[in-house]
Design a protein around this motif. Structure first.
Motif, mmCIF file in Angstrom:
data_model
loop_
_atom_site.group_PDB
_atom_site.id
_atom_site.type_symbol
_atom_site.label_atom_id
_atom_site.label_comp_id
_atom_site.label_asym_id
_atom_site.label_seq_id
_atom_site.Cartn_x
_atom_site.Cartn_y
_atom_site.Cartn_z
ATOM 1 N N LYS A 103 14.116 -11.637 -21.988
ATOM 2 C CA LYS A 103 13.909 -11.953 -20.564
ATOM 3 C C LYS A 103 13.864 -13.464 -20.376
ATOM 4 O O LYS A 103 14.274 -13.966 -19.325
ATOM 5 N N ALA A 118 13.370 -13.992 -9.078
ATOM 6 C CA ALA A 118 11.988 -14.369 -8.778
ATOM 7 C C ALA A 118 11.587 -15.623 -9.545
ATOM 8 O O ALA A 118 11.972 -15.790 -10.708
ATOM 9 N N LYS A 144 5.914 -9.775 -17.772
ATOM 10 C CA LYS A 144 6.967 -9.087 -18.523
ATOM 11 C C LYS A 144 7.003 -9.540 -19.974
ATOM 12 O O LYS A 144 6.996 -10.746 -20.248
ATOM 13 N N GLY A 151 11.868 -0.070 -21.802
ATOM 14 C CA GLY A 151 11.747 -0.041 -20.341
ATOM 15 C C GLY A 151 10.314 -0.065 -19.839
ATOM 16 O O GLY A 151 10.060 0.135 -18.668
ATOM 17 N N VAL A 154 7.065 -4.095 -18.438
ATOM 18 C CA VAL A 154 6.797 -4.804 -17.182
ATOM 19 C C VAL A 154 5.491 -4.288 -16.591
ATOM 20 O O VAL A 154 5.333 -3.094 -16.377
ATOM 21 N N ILE A 156 2.752 -4.811 -13.389
ATOM 22 C CA ILE A 156 2.478 -5.457 -12.097
ATOM 23 C C ILE A 156 0.967 -5.423 -11.913
ATOM 24 O O ILE A 156 0.378 -4.335 -11.876
ATOM 25 N N GLU A 186 6.039 -13.695 -13.395
ATOM 26 C CA GLU A 186 6.918 -13.983 -12.261
ATOM 27 C C GLU A 186 6.389 -13.472 -10.938
ATOM 28 O O GLU A 186 5.526 -12.597 -10.860
ATOM 29 N N GLU A 187 6.937 -14.078 -9.913
ATOM 30 C CA GLU A 187 6.611 -13.794 -8.530
ATOM 31 C C GLU A 187 6.923 -12.320 -8.214
ATOM 32 O O GLU A 187 7.927 -11.789 -8.691
ATOM 33 N N LEU A 189 8.291 -9.500 -5.901
ATOM 34 C CA LEU A 189 9.261 -9.387 -4.810
ATOM 35 C C LEU A 189 9.148 -8.004 -4.173
ATOM 36 O O LEU A 189 8.666 -7.066 -4.794
ATOM 37 N N GLU A 193 15.372 -1.216 -4.185
ATOM 38 C CA GLU A 193 16.051 -1.546 -5.448
ATOM 39 C C GLU A 193 17.403 -0.844 -5.527
ATOM 40 O O GLU A 193 17.560 0.269 -5.035
ATOM 41 N N LYS A 215 12.002 5.358 -10.894
ATOM 42 C CA LYS A 215 11.411 5.013 -12.200
ATOM 43 C C LYS A 215 10.046 5.640 -12.453
ATOM 44 O O LYS A 215 9.682 5.890 -13.591
ATOM 45 N N ASN A 225 5.556 4.127 -15.006
ATOM 46 C CA ASN A 225 6.984 3.863 -15.110
ATOM 47 C C ASN A 225 7.570 4.689 -16.249
ATOM 48 O O ASN A 225 6.952 4.838 -17.296
ATOM 49 N N MET A 274 17.050 -6.312 -6.330
ATOM 50 C CA MET A 274 16.129 -5.991 -5.251
ATOM 51 C C MET A 274 16.657 -6.660 -3.987
ATOM 52 O O MET A 274 17.000 -7.848 -4.022
ATOM 53 N N ILE A 283 16.442 -8.467 -10.527
ATOM 54 C CA ILE A 283 15.173 -8.105 -11.169
ATOM 55 C C ILE A 283 15.373 -8.100 -12.683
ATOM 56 O O ILE A 283 14.541 -8.551 -13.438
ATOM 57 N N GLU A 284 16.481 -7.550 -13.113
ATOM 58 C CA GLU A 284 16.765 -7.536 -14.556
ATOM 59 C C GLU A 284 18.256 -7.321 -14.793
ATOM 60 O O GLU A 284 18.965 -6.792 -13.945
HETATM 61 P P1 AMP Z 1 12.393 -3.930 -15.251
HETATM 62 O O1 AMP Z 1 12.057 -3.233 -16.539
HETATM 63 O O2 AMP Z 1 12.560 -5.406 -15.335
HETATM 64 O O3 AMP Z 1 13.470 -3.206 -14.490
HETATM 65 O O4 AMP Z 1 11.121 -3.687 -14.305
HETATM 66 C C1 AMP Z 1 10.661 -2.392 -14.051
HETATM 67 C C2 AMP Z 1 10.320 -2.276 -12.607
HETATM 68 O O5 AMP Z 1 9.263 -3.188 -12.270
HETATM 69 C C3 AMP Z 1 11.462 -2.644 -11.663
HETATM 70 O O6 AMP Z 1 12.341 -1.598 -11.445
HETATM 71 C C4 AMP Z 1 10.721 -3.036 -10.421
HETATM 72 O O7 AMP Z 1 10.350 -1.888 -9.681
HETATM 73 C C5 AMP Z 1 9.451 -3.662 -10.967
HETATM 74 N N1 AMP Z 1 9.593 -5.127 -10.965
HETATM 75 C C6 AMP Z 1 10.073 -5.913 -11.952
HETATM 76 N N2 AMP Z 1 10.052 -7.201 -11.598
HETATM 77 C C7 AMP Z 1 9.536 -7.248 -10.356
HETATM 78 C C8 AMP Z 1 9.255 -8.320 -9.436
HETATM 79 N N3 AMP Z 1 9.483 -9.611 -9.732
HETATM 80 N N4 AMP Z 1 8.734 -7.977 -8.246
HETATM 81 C C9 AMP Z 1 8.464 -6.694 -7.924
HETATM 82 N N5 AMP Z 1 8.706 -5.659 -8.741
HETATM 83 C C10 AMP Z 1 9.225 -5.925 -9.955
#
Ligand code: AMP
Ligand code: GLY
Length: 427
Positions: A103, A118, A144, A151, A154, A156, A186-187, A189, A193, A215, A225, A274, A283-284
């Protein structure tokens, strides 16, 4: 042609079924496959991450073309190793797969090349990470793990205590192993999605039909998740205007950025987007097909998958015409009760119909095995029941009808796959 597919989930079953549509394909081998895949391919008990084992098999069997589907063998260099022994492959080299493998790499890439994502900071010291979060004092905030974490890397967090716990478990208890030694903060958002998978050979970028993943484990996006509990395609939030903006501001700049870094990406590049009030943000990135996005996206692909994959591998994607069908697709994942945490396996799966459940329905196997003439559950996500229809309500109705006809002990599925998409369509 003799093909080799590496991987063992619903995504790989879908890819194999699609590859078989090409009449030139005489046989498909798979490492390591699952119960359902064993009906469509010759399976070998070789782990997808066993580079030496896979190469030895590919050589011995004189495989003509290989498809490396999961993230970990790609990040470990499976494509590099197969290429070195002269086997053409679909998938990025390790140099390029780092776009998912780290990442920190992907965030720095986006920053350097002005690709919207973000705001973030990178830390390898827990105290400094906490100090930053304390001073910023804005919640929720996103933490993260740098590396691959199935998967689940992450978190929040909604307050300081949750941030402390998250950092402690990632950086000191190492719940994601070395993946969490470095973290990205990270910020947070907001917005719908969208998943966009794109074929690219480093010169041409061909986005496929968009999709929406679900998810969380439970209805209304509650619970933990997961790898993904269901998908629909196309994603109604992804309008043609947004698609154009993504192509200009995200897809092509990412391809160019990877080229400039000397890491040309060839394969399927997955954009997790997003749609924020400020426009589409990344986002990724994933260096591969998504699971269960593949189930709906390939179901709608009208062109020949093997031809496209070969064109990507040869750098001839520009000459390829890639068509998608009209209509919609939906995939409902049937999981083992308790997934993504503790669950039991080994239960008989009943109600599977050898000829497909109904017209327009495909059942893709994920965590299954075939023993003594029966399919048994063997993983968290068990089956991806996928259907197409003229519109989304029709696809969903068919997918759920087929999903309900299949039973096994502890079966769990979300009942609201596609509900958010239907709401978006009403607007
Ligand atoms: P990822 O494994 O990076 O896809 O993250 C898993 C899930 O976390 C994503 O599908 C988003 O729903 C949530 N997520 C990741 N990054 C952010 C972000 N900066 N702001 C809000 N939600 C996020
Ligand atoms: N469904 C999300 C992924 O494959 O990463």
């Amino acid at each position: 042609m003799k093909l080799l597919v590496i991987g063992n989930g619903g995504r790989e079953h879908t890819i194999i079924r699609k590859l078989k549509e090409n009449p030139q394909v005489k046989e498909i081998l798979c490492c390591s496959g699952n119960g359902g895949i064993s009906k469509d391919a010759r399976c070998f008990p070789i782990k997808p991450t066993d580079i030496d084992g896979v190469c030895e098999l590919a050589k011995r069997e004189a495989v003509d073309f290989a498809v490396v589907a999961p993230d970990d063998p790609l990040v470990l260099g499976m494509v590099d190793a197969l290429t070195q022994i002269g086997i053409p492959c679909f998938g990025p080299t390790a140099d390029a797969a780092v776009i998912e493998g780290s990442k920190v790499f992907s965030k720095n890439l986006m920053k350097k090349y002005g690709i919207p994502t973000a705001g973030y900071e990178v830390f390898d010291d827990p105290a400094q990470a906490m100090q930053y979060i304390q001073e910023k004092n804005e919640f929720p905030i996103v933490i993260k793990a740098d590396g691959l974490a199935l998967g689940k890397g992450v978190l929040i967090v909604k307050n300081l205590q949750e941030a402390k716990d998250a950092i402690h478990s990632m950086m000191e208890e190492h719940i994601f192993g070395t993946s969490g030694s470095t973290i990205v903060v990270e910020e947070f958002l907001t917005g719908p999605e969208v998943s966009v998978l794109a074929f690219t050979d480093g010169k041409t970028m061909c986005p496929m039909v968009s999709s929406m993943d679900h998810k969380r484990a439970l209805d209304n996006d509650e619970g933990l998740n997961t790898g993904g509990m269901g998908t629909v395609a196309p994603n109604p939030c992804y309008t043609p205007d947004i698609a154009k903006e993504c192509m200009e501001k995200i897809f092509l700049p990412t391809m160019d950025a990877m080229n400039k870094e000397g890491r040309t990406f060839k394969g399927c590049l997955y954009f997790g987007l997003m749609l924020t009030p400020k426009g589409p943000y990344v986002i990724e990135y994933n260096c591969r097909f998504g699971d269960p996005e593949t189930q709906v996206v390939l179901e709608m692909l009208d062109s020949d998958l093997l031809t496209i994959m070969q064109a990507v591998s040869k750098g001839e994607l520009a000459r390829q015409e890639i068509r998608f069908r009209d209509g919609c697709a939906a995939c409902v994942v049937l999981a083992s009760g308790g997934y993504p945490q503790h669950y039991e396996t080994g239960y008989e799966i009943c109600g599977l119909d050898e000829n497909g459940q109904a017209p327009g329905v495909s059942v893709y196997h994920a965590g299954t095995k075939f023993e003594d003439g029966k399919f048994l559950t063997a993983g968290g996500r068990v089956l991806g029941v996928t259907a197409t229809g003229e519109n989304l309500p029709q696809a969903l109705q068919k997918a759920y009808a087929a999903a309900d006809a299949i039973t096994f002990k502890g079966k769990h599925c979300r009942r609201d796959i596609g509900a958010r998409a239907l709401k978006a369509l009403e607007k």
